[in-house]
Design a protein around this motif. Structure first.
Motif, PDB file in Angstrom:
ATOM      1  N   UNK A  44       0.844  -1.202   0.000  1.00  0.00           N
ATOM      2  CA  UNK A  44       0.000   0.000   0.000  1.00  0.00           C
ATOM      3  C   UNK A  44       0.873   1.242   0.000  1.00  0.00           C
ATOM      4  N   UNK A  45       1.950   1.241   0.810  1.00  0.00           N
ATOM      5  CA  UNK A  45       2.867   2.390   0.819  1.00  0.00           C
ATOM      6  C   UNK A  45       3.514   2.576  -0.542  1.00  0.00           C
ATOM      7  N   UNK A  46       3.914   1.457  -1.177  1.00  0.00           N
ATOM      8  CA  UNK A  46       4.514   1.562  -2.499  1.00  0.00           C
ATOM      9  C   UNK A  46       3.507   2.115  -3.502  1.00  0.00           C
ATOM     10  N   UNK A  47       2.264   1.668  -3.416  1.00  0.00           N
ATOM     11  CA  UNK A  47       1.238   2.187  -4.312  1.00  0.00           C
ATOM     12  C   UNK A  47       0.998   3.662  -4.053  1.00  0.00           C
ATOM     13  N   UNK A  48       0.958   4.061  -2.769  1.00  0.00           N
ATOM     14  CA  UNK A  48       0.760   5.468  -2.442  1.00  0.00           C
ATOM     15  C   UNK A  48       1.897   6.318  -2.978  1.00  0.00           C
ATOM     16  N   UNK A  49       3.138   5.861  -2.799  1.00  0.00           N
ATOM     17  CA  UNK A  49       4.270   6.650  -3.284  1.00  0.00           C
ATOM     18  C   UNK A  49       4.298   6.691  -4.810  1.00  0.00           C
ATOM     19  N   UNK A  50       3.908   5.601  -5.461  1.00  0.00           N
ATOM     20  CA  UNK A  50       3.881   5.624  -6.927  1.00  0.00           C
ATOM     21  C   UNK A  50       2.770   6.541  -7.428  1.00  0.00           C
ATOM     22  N   UNK A  51       1.641   6.592  -6.696  1.00  0.00           N
ATOM     23  CA  UNK A  51       0.569   7.510  -7.085  1.00  0.00           C
ATOM     24  C   UNK A  51       1.007   8.957  -6.899  1.00  0.00           C
TER      25      UNK A  51
END
Length: 149
Positions: A44-51
């Protein structure tokens, strides 16, 4: 009586071992759940940072034209006639030419002030360096989903 106590102790130990193994299994299950939960949070953190990076890149692309127009608009300078009062004779103003920005004639040319020159250099690096850097990064670090088929 001695033998019976020994048997009872053995039975108790066997039950205790079984309960201990069950507790160990439950502990392993909880640990596995926590690890899965940790992996989920990392994803989720990786998805948030990629977003966030995707959003910032979109803002850069949308504002790139405006930034480029502003930077290149402040580069050309022209000699502009300016009235000035001479110190020796205050009754008659004199006309002299000063280098001024084409986009804003009330501002002196960027080549006459070091702060303005530094800002223009920074703007040019941003306008020309960022796209070239992105292009080199895309070419130098190929990923499977970006390769031509």
């Amino acid at each position: 009586e001695g033998e019976g106590e020994g048997e009872g102790e053995g039975e108790g130990e066997g039950e205790g071992e079984g309960e201990g193994e069950e507790a160990k299994e439950r502990g392993r299950g909880r640990r596995a759940e926590r690890e899965r939960g940790g992996e989920r949070r990392r994803k989720i953190r990786q998805l948030d940072s990629s977003k966030i990076l995707s959003g910032l890149f979109s803002v850069l692309l949308l504002s790139y034209s405006s930034i480029t127009g502003a930077v290149f608009g402040y580069i050309p300078c022209l000699p502009i006639p300016v009235l000035s009062n001479s110190a020796s004779n205050s009754s008659s103003p004199s006309l002299r030419f000063e280098s001024r920005l084409l986009i804003d004639a009330s501002s002196p040319c960027w080549s006459e002030e070091w702060g303005s020159a530094l800002l223009i250099v920074f703007g040019l690096v941003l306008v020309l360096g960022v796209p070239v850097g992105l292009w080199l990064w895309q070419a130098g670090v190929p990923r499977g989903d970006r390769l031509p088929r």
